[in-house]
Design an enzyme around this catalytic site. Structure first.
Site, PDB file in Angstrom:
ATOM      1  N   ASP A   1      20.894  54.939  30.576  1.00 25.77           N
ATOM      2  CA  ASP A   1      20.296  53.702  30.072  1.00 25.77           C
ATOM      3  C   ASP A   1      20.191  53.794  28.561  1.00 25.77           C
ATOM      4  OD1 ASP A   1      18.639  51.331  31.751  1.00 25.77           O
ATOM      5  OD2 ASP A   1      18.285  51.410  29.596  1.00 25.77           O
TER       6      ASP A   1
ATOM      7  N   ASN B   1      24.141  47.422  38.020  1.00 27.81           N
ATOM      8  CA  ASN B   1      23.687  46.036  37.981  1.00 27.81           C
ATOM      9  C   ASN B   1      23.543  45.694  36.503  1.00 27.81           C
ATOM     10  OD1 ASN B   1      22.545  43.517  38.293  1.00 27.81           O
ATOM     11  ND2 ASN B   1      20.514  44.308  38.816  1.00 27.81           N
TER      12      ASN B   1
ATOM     13  N   GLU C   1      53.440  37.667  54.659  1.00 27.30           N
ATOM     14  CA  GLU C   1      54.351  37.239  53.599  1.00 27.30           C
ATOM     15  C   GLU C   1      54.039  38.038  52.343  1.00 27.30           C
ATOM     16  OE1 GLU C   1      56.136  33.403  51.157  1.00 27.30           O
ATOM     17  OE2 GLU C   1      54.850  33.062  52.908  1.00 27.30           O
TER      18      GLU C   1
ATOM     19  N   GLU D   1      49.823  38.645  47.214  1.00 24.82           N
ATOM     20  CA  GLU D   1      50.271  38.135  45.918  1.00 24.82           C
ATOM     21  C   GLU D   1      49.263  38.541  44.848  1.00 24.82           C
ATOM     22  OE1 GLU D   1      52.149  37.230  43.129  1.00 24.82           O
ATOM     23  OE2 GLU D   1      53.200  36.238  44.791  1.00 24.82           O
TER      24      GLU D   1
ATOM     25  N   ASP E   1      61.241  39.742  42.986  1.00 26.05           N
ATOM     26  CA  ASP E   1      61.835  40.060  41.689  1.00 26.05           C
ATOM     27  C   ASP E   1      62.941  41.096  41.885  1.00 26.05           C
ATOM     28  OD1 ASP E   1      62.376  40.958  39.044  1.00 26.05           O
ATOM     29  OD2 ASP E   1      60.399  40.254  38.427  1.00 26.05           O
TER      30      ASP E   1
ATOM     31  N   ASP F   1      68.277  34.985  45.729  1.00 28.72           N
ATOM     32  CA  ASP F   1      69.321  34.181  45.096  1.00 28.72           C
ATOM     33  C   ASP F   1      70.157  35.036  44.147  1.00 28.72           C
ATOM     34  OD1 ASP F   1      66.854  34.301  43.593  1.00 28.72           O
ATOM     35  OD2 ASP F   1      67.793  32.972  42.126  1.00 28.72           O
TER      36      ASP F   1
END
Length: 518
Positions: free
Chosen positions: A163, A207, A347, A372, A421, A457
């Site tokens: 502290d 905290n 997924e 994700e 990717d 792709d």
């Protein structure tokens, strides 16, 4: 002049009620109990008993302090926390019941770790709690109520508590003496991590101050005027302490260490963003008794870190609100998954979530789990799921390998890996989702005859992935039209449309997990 207990309590009740004290009768009894040193039950039974002039004078002095809105905990010098009374004064924050959630979480994690290999041999919770020793660091200990509660509940635990306030440290030391734990706690005068050696801890708990200065006017008078501002308010919209902890905590954590922090009920998304950007996983967000987000469980990603960005463009206020309020409902955990009876599809890397949401909408009796790390995409799923009343999904906004550790073998009916990717440069290929080791893990998670769908792709990447699967996986190709035909219920996503516009052809590999032993 003498007065009875009934007269004194009635008069105090009226005065406290007049200034808006929530439980005036109870507070009057607490003050009188403190003065007379008699249990409340006695005061209620002996209402006609006369009080001495000294008792009346002492009570009136305490009542005057309460009428000035001084917190009752400071007036009587103690506050209950986790079923124990802790010494408090104006130099420390008054313990709140919401903070008990943090203690519950740490104890639960200790029990869970010990259960992994010991529970079947043990007969009681006490045995579980004393099985293994743990080292804990508490940052900003204040009264010491968190650290000392943990020491009392976990007998084999040792704690270093820090502290910045010398006066707060005196209070914490008094409480450690009160509960006879001085041999297991070291209380250090330090501003966060500054005075610590390079010791490693199983848990870092705190905290911290998390209220922004702009919220000051909304707070109770007794909090603003009496509790230490250094324990309440923080710069950077209340987030400064979390940034400090995120920046420094890794060097003080053991490999499987955890960070457990209390947060403001509207801060889950902002605190998550800070830690995600410093390379941590958000393991779980716990709620308090009012169902507010209250405690966050965090662990460092270390060598299993994700290579994807956590945040694209800055999150909007609406996105942050969705992550704060909705994500905890749909956050994947072993506990939520272990009793799952529906078909389950995973997924991996769902992007903006169009495919995930569409599949969940069309198949309401199936559970879809989406992985994700891109928080904008996570927020987009939450937005559209709310708009279409879709609830049959769970989200894991963290590193893939971590959820694979939590998913049982033979638990998935299908896996989608759509347009990951490609990491085209050779030195970047190690970052690809597919490698020999992970492929083996993925097929073990699939049920026999479960499907894996891979799409890309980038032609070279597609055929490299196919070669890897053929060499190392137990899969059969169940669909082949030059790999141009997608799986059922597929929709063209924004990313796929961009590929089409750029004259890139998307190819789909639909595989079935061949019968094998797991």
């Amino acid at each position: 002049m003498q007065y009875s207990i009934k007269q004194i309590l009635s008069n105090a009740n009226d005065k406290l009620n007049k200034i808006g004290i929530n439980l005036p009768g109870l507070e009057a009894r607490i003050l009188l109990q403190h003065v007379t040193n008699k249990p409340i039950e006695h005061l209620l039974i002996k209402l006609n008993e006369q009080l001495s002039e000294a008792e009346i004078e002492a009570f009136e002095k305490l009542l005057e302090r309460r009428l000035a809105h001084e917190p009752i905990a400071y007036i009587i010098g103690v506050k209950e926390f986790y079923s124990r009374e802790f010494i408090v004064n104006k130099h420390v924050l008054i313990p709140r019941i919401d903070t008990e959630v943090l203690v519950d979480v740490v104890i639960g994690l200790v029990v869970s770790r010990n259960n992994l290999h010991m529970f079947s041999k043990l007969k009681s919770l006490d045995s579980v709690l004393t099985t293994q020793s743990y080292n804990i660091l508490e940052l900003g200990t204040g009264s010491g109520c968190i650290a000392i509660s943990l020491l009392c509940e976990l007998p084999n635990t040792n704690i270093i508590a820090t502290d910045i306030s010398v006066d707060a440290i005196k209070v914490a030391k008094s409480n450690s003496i009160k509960y006879n734990v001085t041999d297991r706690i070291q209380i250090i005068h330090s501003n966060w991590f500054e005075k610590l050696d390079k010791q490693k801890f199983d848990f870092i708990v705190s905290n911290p101050p998390y209220i922004s200065h702009t919220e000051k006017l909304k707070m109770a008078i007794e909090t603003i005027n009496y509790e230490p501002s250094i324990a309440l308010f923080a710069e950077e919209d209340g987030l400064e302490a979390y940034s400090i902890i995120a920046k420094n905590a890794k060097q003080f954590l053991k490999p499987n260490g955890k960070i457990i922090l209390e947060i403001g009920f509207s801060q889950a998304a902002k605190v998550s963003k800070i830690f995600l950007n410093y390379g941590y996983n958000i393991d779980y967000i716990y709620r308090d008794l009012q169902s507010h987000n209250r405690v966050i469980e965090i662990s460092p990603i270390n060598l299993n870190r994700s290579y994807a960005r956590r945040i694209g463009k800055s999150l909007s206020k609406m996105q942050q609100k969705l992550l704060d309020n909705e994500l905890p409902k749909y956050l994947f955990s072993k506990e939520k998954f272990k009793s799952e009876k529906r078909k389950v599809f995973l997924e991996i890397g769902f992007g903006m979530g169009e495919h995930l949401i569409n599949q969940a909408k069309i198949n309401p009796d199936t559970l879809f789990i989406g992985v994700e790390v891109y928080l904008n995409g996570v927020a987009n799923v939450l937005k559209h799921s709310a708009q279409h009343n879709i609830t049959n999904f769970l989200l894991f906004p963290n590193n893939l390998d971590l959820i694979l550790n939590d998913l049982p073998n033979n638990s998935l009916d299908g896996i989608y890996i759509l347009f990951p990717d490609p990491w085209i440069k050779n030195k970047k290929k190690k970052k690809r989702i597919f490698n020999k080791e992970r492929l083996k893990i993925l097929q073990n998670k699939l049920k026999n005859n479960g499907n894996l769908v891979f799409a890309s792709d980038i032609e070279n990447y597609f055929y490299e992935a196919m070669a890897l699967i053929r060499q190392n996986g137990n899969f059969e190709i169940i669909h082949n039209d030059d790999y141009l035909q997608p799986h059922d219920n597929y929709i063209i996503t924004k990313y796929h449309q961009k590929a089409i516009n750029a004259n890139r052809t998307a190819k789909f590999m639909i595989l079935q997990h061949a019968l094998t032993d797991h």
